[in-house]
Design a protein around this motif. Structure first.
Motif, PDB file in Angstrom:
ATOM      1  N   LEU A  20      13.232  -8.732  27.344  1.00  0.00           N
ATOM      2  CA  LEU A  20      12.832 -10.082  27.751  1.00  0.00           C
ATOM      3  C   LEU A  20      13.715 -11.195  27.202  1.00  0.00           C
ATOM      4  O   LEU A  20      13.801 -12.266  27.792  1.00  0.00           O
ATOM      5  N   LEU A  21      14.362 -10.947  26.077  1.00  0.00           N
ATOM      6  CA  LEU A  21      15.155 -11.989  25.439  1.00  0.00           C
ATOM      7  C   LEU A  21      16.230 -12.579  26.347  1.00  0.00           C
ATOM      8  O   LEU A  21      16.315 -13.809  26.476  1.00  0.00           O
ATOM      9  N   PRO A  22      17.052 -11.778  27.017  1.00  0.00           N
ATOM     10  CA  PRO A  22      18.079 -12.388  27.879  1.00  0.00           C
ATOM     11  C   PRO A  22      17.489 -13.221  29.017  1.00  0.00           C
ATOM     12  O   PRO A  22      18.088 -14.175  29.469  1.00  0.00           O
ATOM     13  N   GLN A  23      16.278 -12.867  29.465  1.00  0.00           N
ATOM     14  CA  GLN A  23      15.661 -13.592  30.567  1.00  0.00           C
ATOM     15  C   GLN A  23      14.985 -14.887  30.107  1.00  0.00           C
ATOM     16  O   GLN A  23      15.092 -15.914  30.757  1.00  0.00           O
ATOM     17  N   TYR A  24      14.267 -14.860  28.996  1.00  0.00           N
ATOM     18  CA  TYR A  24      13.488 -16.009  28.553  1.00  0.00           C
ATOM     19  C   TYR A  24      14.051 -16.699  27.310  1.00  0.00           C
ATOM     20  O   TYR A  24      13.556 -17.748  26.928  1.00  0.00           O
ATOM     21  N   VAL A  40      17.125 -23.030  15.377  1.00  0.00           N
ATOM     22  CA  VAL A  40      17.078 -22.236  16.609  1.00  0.00           C
ATOM     23  C   VAL A  40      18.483 -21.905  17.084  1.00  0.00           C
ATOM     24  O   VAL A  40      18.749 -20.794  17.538  1.00  0.00           O
ATOM     25  N   LEU A  41      19.393 -22.865  16.970  1.00  0.00           N
ATOM     26  CA  LEU A  41      20.763 -22.590  17.400  1.00  0.00           C
ATOM     27  C   LEU A  41      21.455 -21.566  16.518  1.00  0.00           C
ATOM     28  O   LEU A  41      22.267 -20.786  17.004  1.00  0.00           O
ATOM     29  N   ILE A  42      21.129 -21.556  15.244  1.00  0.00           N
ATOM     30  CA  ILE A  42      21.690 -20.524  14.361  1.00  0.00           C
ATOM     31  C   ILE A  42      21.191 -19.152  14.804  1.00  0.00           C
ATOM     32  O   ILE A  42      21.975 -18.204  14.929  1.00  0.00           O
ATOM     33  N   ALA A  43      19.894 -19.048  15.062  1.00  0.00           N
ATOM     34  CA  ALA A  43      19.330 -17.773  15.526  1.00  0.00           C
ATOM     35  C   ALA A  43      19.896 -17.396  16.887  1.00  0.00           C
ATOM     36  O   ALA A  43      20.297 -16.244  17.111  1.00  0.00           O
ATOM     37  N   ALA A  44      19.943 -18.339  17.805  1.00  0.00           N
ATOM     38  CA  ALA A  44      20.437 -18.050  19.152  1.00  0.00           C
ATOM     39  C   ALA A  44      21.918 -17.683  19.132  1.00  0.00           C
ATOM     40  O   ALA A  44      22.350 -16.758  19.835  1.00  0.00           O
ATOM     41  N   GLY A  45      22.710 -18.387  18.337  1.00  0.00           N
ATOM     42  CA  GLY A  45      24.132 -18.056  18.237  1.00  0.00           C
ATOM     43  C   GLY A  45      24.345 -16.669  17.660  1.00  0.00           C
ATOM     44  O   GLY A  45      25.228 -15.924  18.095  1.00  0.00           O
ATOM     45  N   THR A  46      23.513 -16.304  16.689  1.00  0.00           N
ATOM     46  CA  THR A  46      23.589 -14.953  16.118  1.00  0.00           C
ATOM     47  C   THR A  46      23.256 -13.919  17.189  1.00  0.00           C
ATOM     48  O   THR A  46      23.935 -12.888  17.300  1.00  0.00           O
ATOM     49  N   LEU A  47      22.246 -14.204  17.996  1.00  0.00           N
ATOM     50  CA  LEU A  47      21.886 -13.288  19.085  1.00  0.00           C
ATOM     51  C   LEU A  47      22.989 -13.224  20.147  1.00  0.00           C
ATOM     52  O   LEU A  47      23.208 -12.163  20.749  1.00  0.00           O
ATOM     53  N   CYS A  48      23.694 -14.319  20.352  1.00  0.00           N
ATOM     54  CA  CYS A  48      24.846 -14.298  21.271  1.00  0.00           C
ATOM     55  C   CYS A  48      25.921 -13.358  20.737  1.00  0.00           C
ATOM     56  O   CYS A  48      26.457 -12.527  21.480  1.00  0.00           O
ATOM     57  N   GLY A  49      26.221 -13.497  19.471  1.00  0.00           N
ATOM     58  CA  GLY A  49      27.236 -12.641  18.859  1.00  0.00           C
ATOM     59  C   GLY A  49      26.861 -11.173  18.877  1.00  0.00           C
ATOM     60  O   GLY A  49      27.723 -10.301  18.975  1.00  0.00           O
ATOM     61  N   ALA A  50      25.556 -10.881  18.799  1.00  0.00           N
ATOM     62  CA  ALA A  50      25.080  -9.494  18.834  1.00  0.00           C
ATOM     63  C   ALA A  50      24.955  -8.968  20.261  1.00  0.00           C
ATOM     64  O   ALA A  50      24.636  -7.804  20.463  1.00  0.00           O
ATOM     65  N   GLY A  51      25.203  -9.830  21.251  1.00  0.00           N
ATOM     66  CA  GLY A  51      25.204  -9.383  22.635  1.00  0.00           C
ATOM     67  C   GLY A  51      23.886  -9.543  23.380  1.00  0.00           C
ATOM     68  O   GLY A  51      23.752  -9.060  24.500  1.00  0.00           O
ATOM     69  N   TYR A  52      22.914 -10.230  22.811  1.00  0.00           N
ATOM     70  CA  TYR A  52      21.615 -10.398  23.464  1.00  0.00           C
ATOM     71  C   TYR A  52      21.555 -11.595  24.393  1.00  0.00           C
ATOM     72  O   TYR A  52      20.768 -11.609  25.329  1.00  0.00           O
ATOM     73  N   ASP A  54      23.963 -14.797  26.411  1.00  0.00           N
ATOM     74  CA  ASP A  54      25.279 -15.282  26.805  1.00  0.00           C
ATOM     75  C   ASP A  54      25.512 -16.627  26.110  1.00  0.00           C
ATOM     76  O   ASP A  54      24.684 -17.530  26.213  1.00  0.00           O
ATOM     77  N   TRP A  55      26.633 -16.763  25.422  1.00  0.00           N
ATOM     78  CA  TRP A  55      26.883 -17.977  24.649  1.00  0.00           C
ATOM     79  C   TRP A  55      26.983 -19.215  25.522  1.00  0.00           C
ATOM     80  O   TRP A  55      26.572 -20.303  25.128  1.00  0.00           O
ATOM     81  N   ARG A  56      27.512 -19.070  26.749  1.00  0.00           N
ATOM     82  CA  ARG A  56      27.660 -20.234  27.633  1.00  0.00           C
ATOM     83  C   ARG A  56      26.299 -20.774  28.062  1.00  0.00           C
ATOM     84  O   ARG A  56      26.059 -21.983  28.040  1.00  0.00           O
ATOM     85  N   LEU A  57      25.396 -19.871  28.448  1.00  0.00           N
ATOM     86  CA  LEU A  57      24.055 -20.302  28.859  1.00  0.00           C
ATOM     87  C   LEU A  57      23.249 -20.829  27.680  1.00  0.00           C
ATOM     88  O   LEU A  57      22.439 -21.745  27.828  1.00  0.00           O
ATOM     89  N   THR A  58      23.486 -20.261  26.512  1.00  0.00           N
ATOM     90  CA  THR A  58      22.789 -20.730  25.302  1.00  0.00           C
ATOM     91  C   THR A  58      23.219 -22.156  24.972  1.00  0.00           C
ATOM     92  O   THR A  58      22.379 -23.015  24.682  1.00  0.00           O
ATOM     93  N   ILE A  59      24.516 -22.430  25.030  1.00  0.00           N
ATOM     94  CA  ILE A  59      25.018 -23.778  24.770  1.00  0.00           C
ATOM     95  C   ILE A  59      24.468 -24.753  25.804  1.00  0.00           C
ATOM     96  O   ILE A  59      24.013 -25.851  25.462  1.00  0.00           O
TER      97      ILE A  59
END
Length: 163
Positions: A20-24, A40-52, A54-59
């Motif tokens: 569910l993480l990549p979708q929501y 939240v951005l620290i957590a989300a950026g870490t999840l981007c780096g781990a492949g969960y 996409d960094w572009r959509l997260t930004i």
């Protein structure tokens, strides 16, 4: 490697979380950035780096959420500014000086406000009461939010990439 993040949260690699993480996750980032965002951005950026995520959509989600929150502060103050200034003797005295400062240095103030603790809420209010044009504020606000989100995701991405 991608099992580390769910394992840290006590979930298996094939868990509901992982599906569910990549979708929501982007919606959660958008909502969290609306209120407050660095953690939240620290957590989300870490999840981007781990492949969960996409960094572009997260930004993009973080920038839209962060900018939207500040826009609300700006427009709320913009509608009430004249009334507030007229009611307060202190504000009537300070208003010309503050207005002059924001109109002279407003671009830098808006662009950097997101990076200074306590200014994220203050600057939209001051810009509104100093009569900064809404179009100018909105443009600068989104650029600032995009830089802010990019910086936090880029830094924390490195942590996730090493998990």
């Amino acid at each position: 490697m991608h099992e580390v993040v769910p394992a840290l949260l006590g979930l298996g690699g094939d868990s509901l979380f992982a599906r569910l993480l990549p979708q929501y996750g982007y919606f959660a980032v958008l909502i969290a950035a609306f209120w407050e965002g660095e953690a939240v951005l620290i957590a989300a950026g870490t999840l981007c780096g781990a492949g969960y995520l996409d960094w572009r959509l997260t930004i993009l989600a973080a920038a839209v959420g962060g900018a939207a929150g500040d826009q609300i502060y700006f427009y709320a103050a913009h509608q009430r500014a004249a009334r507030l200034v007229q009611k307060s003797k202190r504000l009537r005295k300070l208003y010309p000086r503050v207005s002059k400062f924001v109109l002279r240095h407003g671009t830098i103030a808006v662009l950097l406000s997101r990076f200074a603790a306590g200014l994220r809420i203050t600057i939209p209010l001051v810009c509104a009461t100093a009569a900064m044009p809404p179009r100018k504020y909105s443009s600068l606000n989104f650029v600032s939010a995009l830089c802010w989100a990019s910086a936090w995701v880029a830094i924390s991405y490195q942590f996730g990439a090493r998990l």
